[in-house]
Design a protein around this motif. Structure first.
Motif, PDB file in Angstrom:
ATOM      1  N   LEU A  51       0.837  -1.208   0.000  1.00 55.61           N
ATOM      2  CA  LEU A  51       0.000   0.000   0.000  1.00 55.61           C
ATOM      3  C   LEU A  51       0.869   1.254   0.000  1.00 55.61           C
ATOM      4  CD1 LEU A  51      -2.804  -1.110   2.495  1.00 55.61           C
ATOM      5  CD2 LEU A  51      -3.029  -0.793   0.018  1.00 55.61           C
ATOM      6  N   ASP A  52       1.967   1.221   0.777  1.00 53.69           N
ATOM      7  CA  ASP A  52       2.881   2.368   0.783  1.00 53.69           C
ATOM      8  C   ASP A  52       3.502   2.575  -0.591  1.00 53.69           C
ATOM      9  OD1 ASP A  52       2.383   2.894   3.422  1.00 53.69           O
ATOM     10  OD2 ASP A  52       4.177   1.881   4.189  1.00 53.69           O
ATOM     11  N   ARG A  53       3.882   1.463  -1.212  1.00 47.32           N
ATOM     12  CA  ARG A  53       4.486   1.575  -2.549  1.00 47.32           C
ATOM     13  C   ARG A  53       3.480   2.124  -3.559  1.00 47.32           C
ATOM     14  NH1 ARG A  53       8.123  -3.885  -3.508  1.00 47.32           N
ATOM     15  NH2 ARG A  53       9.211  -3.883  -1.505  1.00 47.32           N
ATOM     16  N   ARG A  54       2.237   1.643  -3.469  1.00 45.72           N
ATOM     17  CA  ARG A  54       1.230   2.125  -4.413  1.00 45.72           C
ATOM     18  C   ARG A  54       0.973   3.610  -4.213  1.00 45.72           C
ATOM     19  NH1 ARG A  54      -4.773  -0.362  -4.561  1.00 45.72           N
ATOM     20  NH2 ARG A  54      -4.901   0.807  -2.611  1.00 45.72           N
ATOM     21  N   ASN A  55       0.901   4.065  -2.967  1.00 45.73           N
ATOM     22  CA  ASN A  55       0.702   5.489  -2.713  1.00 45.73           C
ATOM     23  C   ASN A  55       1.864   6.322  -3.234  1.00 45.73           C
ATOM     24  OD1 ASN A  55      -1.742   4.965  -1.465  1.00 45.73           O
ATOM     25  ND2 ASN A  55      -0.868   4.899   0.615  1.00 45.73           N
ATOM     26  N   ALA A  56       3.093   5.804  -3.029  1.00 45.08           N
ATOM     27  CA  ALA A  56       4.264   6.532  -3.527  1.00 45.08           C
ATOM     28  C   ALA A  56       4.254   6.583  -5.051  1.00 45.08           C
ATOM     29  CB  ALA A  56       5.546   5.868  -3.025  1.00 45.08           C
ATOM     30  N   ALA A  57       3.869   5.444  -5.673  1.00 41.91           N
ATOM     31  CA  ALA A  57       3.802   5.416  -7.142  1.00 41.91           C
ATOM     32  C   ALA A  57       2.748   6.383  -7.658  1.00 41.91           C
ATOM     33  CB  ALA A  57       3.506   3.997  -7.621  1.00 41.91           C
ATOM     34  N   ASP A  58       1.591   6.439  -6.963  1.00 47.95           N
ATOM     35  CA  ASP A  58       0.539   7.376  -7.361  1.00 47.95           C
ATOM     36  C   ASP A  58       1.018   8.819  -7.254  1.00 47.95           C
ATOM     37  OD1 ASP A  58      -1.182   5.305  -7.865  1.00 47.95           O
ATOM     38  OD2 ASP A  58      -2.269   5.465  -5.952  1.00 47.95           O
ATOM     39  N   ALA A  59       1.749   9.133  -6.185  1.00 47.29           N
ATOM     40  CA  ALA A  59       2.258  10.499  -6.015  1.00 47.29           C
ATOM     41  C   ALA A  59       3.265  10.835  -7.106  1.00 47.29           C
ATOM     42  CB  ALA A  59       2.895  10.647  -4.636  1.00 47.29           C
ATOM     43  N   THR A  60       4.140   9.876  -7.417  1.00 47.72           N
ATOM     44  CA  THR A  60       5.131  10.097  -8.472  1.00 47.72           C
ATOM     45  C   THR A  60       4.449  10.277  -9.819  1.00 47.72           C
ATOM     46  OG1 THR A  60       6.785   8.791  -7.286  1.00 47.72           O
ATOM     47  CG2 THR A  60       7.125   9.101  -9.655  1.00 47.72           C
ATOM     48  N   ARG A  61       3.439   9.437 -10.063  1.00 47.45           N
ATOM     49  CA  ARG A  61       2.725   9.533 -11.334  1.00 47.45           C
ATOM     50  C   ARG A  61       2.022  10.870 -11.459  1.00 47.45           C
ATOM     51  NH1 ARG A  61       1.422   4.771 -11.217  1.00 47.45           N
ATOM     52  NH2 ARG A  61      -0.471   4.985  -9.985  1.00 47.45           N
ATOM     53  N   SER A  62       1.418  11.338 -10.372  1.00 52.30           N
ATOM     54  CA  SER A  62       0.746  12.643 -10.401  1.00 52.30           C
ATOM     55  C   SER A  62       1.745  13.764 -10.681  1.00 52.30           C
ATOM     56  CB  SER A  62       0.032  12.897  -9.068  1.00 52.30           C
ATOM     57  OG  SER A  62      -0.999  11.952  -8.862  1.00 52.30           O
ATOM     58  N   ALA A  63       2.919  13.674 -10.063  1.00 53.54           N
ATOM     59  CA  ALA A  63       3.947  14.688 -10.295  1.00 53.54           C
ATOM     60  C   ALA A  63       4.414  14.647 -11.740  1.00 53.54           C
ATOM     61  CB  ALA A  63       5.120  14.474  -9.345  1.00 53.54           C
ATOM     62  N   ASP A  64       4.581  13.419 -12.293  1.00 56.97           N
ATOM     63  CA  ASP A  64       5.006  13.295 -13.690  1.00 56.97           C
ATOM     64  C   ASP A  64       3.963  13.888 -14.635  1.00 56.97           C
ATOM     65  OD1 ASP A  64       7.343  12.085 -13.002  1.00 56.97           O
ATOM     66  OD2 ASP A  64       6.652  10.030 -13.387  1.00 56.97           O
ATOM     67  N   ILE A  65       2.689  13.607 -14.348  1.00 52.06           N
ATOM     68  CA  ILE A  65       1.616  14.141 -15.200  1.00 52.06           C
ATOM     69  C   ILE A  65       1.612  15.664 -15.151  1.00 52.06           C
ATOM     70  CG2 ILE A  65      -0.896  14.313 -15.447  1.00 52.06           C
ATOM     71  CD1 ILE A  65      -1.052  11.393 -14.503  1.00 52.06           C
ATOM     72  N   GLY A  66       1.796  16.215 -13.957  1.00 55.84           N
ATOM     73  CA  GLY A  66       1.851  17.665 -13.831  1.00 55.84           C
ATOM     74  C   GLY A  66       3.015  18.256 -14.599  1.00 55.84           C
ATOM     75  N   ALA A  67       4.181  17.596 -14.515  1.00 52.09           N
ATOM     76  CA  ALA A  67       5.356  18.094 -15.231  1.00 52.09           C
ATOM     77  C   ALA A  67       5.149  18.013 -16.738  1.00 52.09           C
ATOM     78  CB  ALA A  67       6.590  17.294 -14.813  1.00 52.09           C
ATOM     79  N   VAL A  68       4.548  16.908 -17.206  1.00 55.50           N
ATOM     80  CA  VAL A  68       4.290  16.754 -18.637  1.00 55.50           C
ATOM     81  C   VAL A  68       3.294  17.812 -19.118  1.00 55.50           C
ATOM     82  CG1 VAL A  68       3.197  15.260 -20.352  1.00 55.50           C
ATOM     83  CG2 VAL A  68       4.880  14.319 -18.757  1.00 55.50           C
ATOM     84  N   ALA A  69       2.241  18.048 -18.332  1.00 54.19           N
ATOM     85  CA  ALA A  69       1.246  19.065 -18.719  1.00 54.19           C
ATOM     86  C   ALA A  69       1.893  20.449 -18.818  1.00 54.19           C
ATOM     87  CB  ALA A  69       0.110  19.081 -17.703  1.00 54.19           C
ATOM     88  N   THR A  70       2.756  20.751 -17.864  1.00 59.26           N
ATOM     89  CA  THR A  70       3.462  22.037 -17.910  1.00 59.26           C
ATOM     90  C   THR A  70       4.353  22.112 -19.139  1.00 59.26           C
ATOM     91  OG1 THR A  70       3.432  22.205 -15.493  1.00 59.26           O
ATOM     92  CG2 THR A  70       5.056  23.539 -16.663  1.00 59.26           C
ATOM     93  N   GLY A  71       5.041  20.991 -19.431  1.00 59.07           N
ATOM     94  CA  GLY A  71       5.911  20.961 -20.601  1.00 59.07           C
ATOM     95  C   GLY A  71       5.143  21.134 -21.897  1.00 59.07           C
ATOM     96  N   ILE A  72       3.978  20.494 -21.997  1.00 62.69           N
ATOM     97  CA  ILE A  72       3.158  20.643 -23.200  1.00 62.69           C
ATOM     98  C   ILE A  72       2.721  22.096 -23.372  1.00 62.69           C
ATOM     99  CG2 ILE A  72       0.933  20.044 -24.241  1.00 62.69           C
ATOM    100  CD1 ILE A  72       1.241  17.254 -23.031  1.00 62.69           C
ATOM    101  N   ASP A  73       2.275  22.716 -22.283  1.00 66.22           N
ATOM    102  CA  ASP A  73       1.837  24.103 -22.348  1.00 66.22           C
ATOM    103  C   ASP A  73       2.975  25.009 -22.805  1.00 66.22           C
ATOM    104  OD1 ASP A  73      -0.138  26.280 -21.699  1.00 66.22           O
ATOM    105  OD2 ASP A  73       1.436  26.821 -20.277  1.00 66.22           O
ATOM    106  N   ARG A  74       4.166  24.804 -22.256  1.00 65.83           N
ATOM    107  CA  ARG A  74       5.315  25.621 -22.633  1.00 65.83           C
ATOM    108  C   ARG A  74       5.692  25.394 -24.099  1.00 65.83           C
ATOM    109  NH1 ARG A  74       8.185  24.440 -18.583  1.00 65.83           N
ATOM    110  NH2 ARG A  74       9.302  22.675 -19.477  1.00 65.83           N
TER     111      ARG A  74
END
Length: 322
Positions: free
Chosen positions: A48-71
């Motif tokens: 469960l800890d690993r899944r939560n960490a993976a979800d947080a990492t995935r959310s951060a990656d999605i945010g970074a990708v969205a910012t990159g696309i906008d730029r």
């Protein structure tokens, strides 16, 4: 009999595998002995800890990708020409996908013709690779057939010097409903960056339409001015007669409208370029479509306007008595 230890997942397993492992542990806990249940509980907490960490990492990656696309998209907004747009596209793809080698090619039937390239490796000045064919079953053919981002392990020989030999990712660029170009990236991208590349390619197609439209408007204005000059005889000495027989601007505009009335917007664009003397290849490059598409437009245009060939169409347009 000793219980078989439950295998621990690798830290890089995706969410589906982690969820499956969690479900397996929960199922086993229903019938496990107390000692085994305690061990399974510890494994469950870890998963469960690993899944939560993976979800947080995935959310951060999605945010970074969205910012990159906008730029990346904003960097295309003020490109003034197709050449500038293509070079900026290569630069933005390199930044967006964290790669250092990009090639943008236009499509001409079954030919792939590189038109812009980028290599950010120090001391490199990339030259454009040679054009090459589109083999059946290739990643490029699959990308065009499915209109999706596709990866390949064997880089085409023509692109190998620039992209390297360690695999690539490619995506079509669709302009006016037709795949008009291909982007090649010198790396096998992961899921989030493949998605980013796909989104960027869609936006890039819209920018090609915008730049092409602006360029066509400029050419059309020049064409209309030239037609008006020929029509009114501005090259000849001005007439001193009492009666001016030259058509008015309103008459010229009305005649232009009558000529283009039966045509679609894209067919009208092709007509205006034909009237400048542009070849099929030049029209294809200007409108960012294939030569075969241009030929299809020309056939429909001649049929609609009652002309047997280009010369007759030009004569029909330039004749004051249309």
């Amino acid at each position: 009999m000793a219980d078989t230890p439950h295998p621990e997942p690798h830290t890089d397993e995706n969410t589906t595998d982690t969820d499956r492992a969690i479900a397996d542990i929960l199922a086993e806990m229903r019938t496990a002995a107390p000692a085994r249940s305690t061990e399974l509980g510890r494994l469950l907490v870890d998963l469960l800890d690993r899944r939560n960490a993976a979800d947080a990492t995935r959310s951060a990656d999605i945010g970074a990708v969205a910012t990159g696309i906008d730029r990346a998209v904003r960097a295309l907004d003020d490109a003034a020409s197709s050449a500038e747009l293509m070079q900026r596209a290569c630069e933005r793809v390199a930044e967006l996908c964290s790669v250092d080698k990009v090639v943008l090619s236009r499509l001409d039937g079954d030919r792939i013709i590189p038109v812009a390239a980028l290599s950010t490796a120090p001391g490199t000045m990339p030259s454009l690779p040679s054009e090459f064919g589109l083999p059946d079953g290739s990643p490029e053919a699959d990308a065009l057939e499915t209109n999706t981002v596709t990866v390949g392990s064997h880089v085409p020989a023509e692109l190998r010097e620039l992209l390297g030999a360690n695999g690539f990712t490619t995506v079509p660029v669709v302009v006016d409903g037709t795949a008009a170009a291909l982007l090649h990236v010198g790396a096998v991208l992961d899921g989030s960056r493949r998605h980013a590349l796909g989104v960027f390619a869609e936006v890039l197609g819209g920018h090609f339409e915008r730049v092409g439209l602006e360029s066509r408007r400029e050419r059309q204005n020049a064409l209309l001015r030239e037609s008006a000059r020929r029509w009114t005889g501005d090259d000849a000495p001005p007439s001193h007669g009492a009666l001016d027989l030259a058509p008015s601007q309103a008459d010229r505009d009305a005649a232009e409208q009558r000529l283009l009335e039966p045509l679609t917007e894209r067919e009208a664009d092709v007509v205006r370029l034909i009237l400048t003397g542009a070849s099929n290849s030049a029209i294809a490059a200007e409108l960012v479509i294939t030569v075969d598409t241009v030929k299809s437009h020309v056939k429909r245009i001649l049929r609609k306007l009652g002309a047997t060939n280009r010369a007759e169409l030009i004569a029909k347009y330039q004749s004051p008595a249309r």
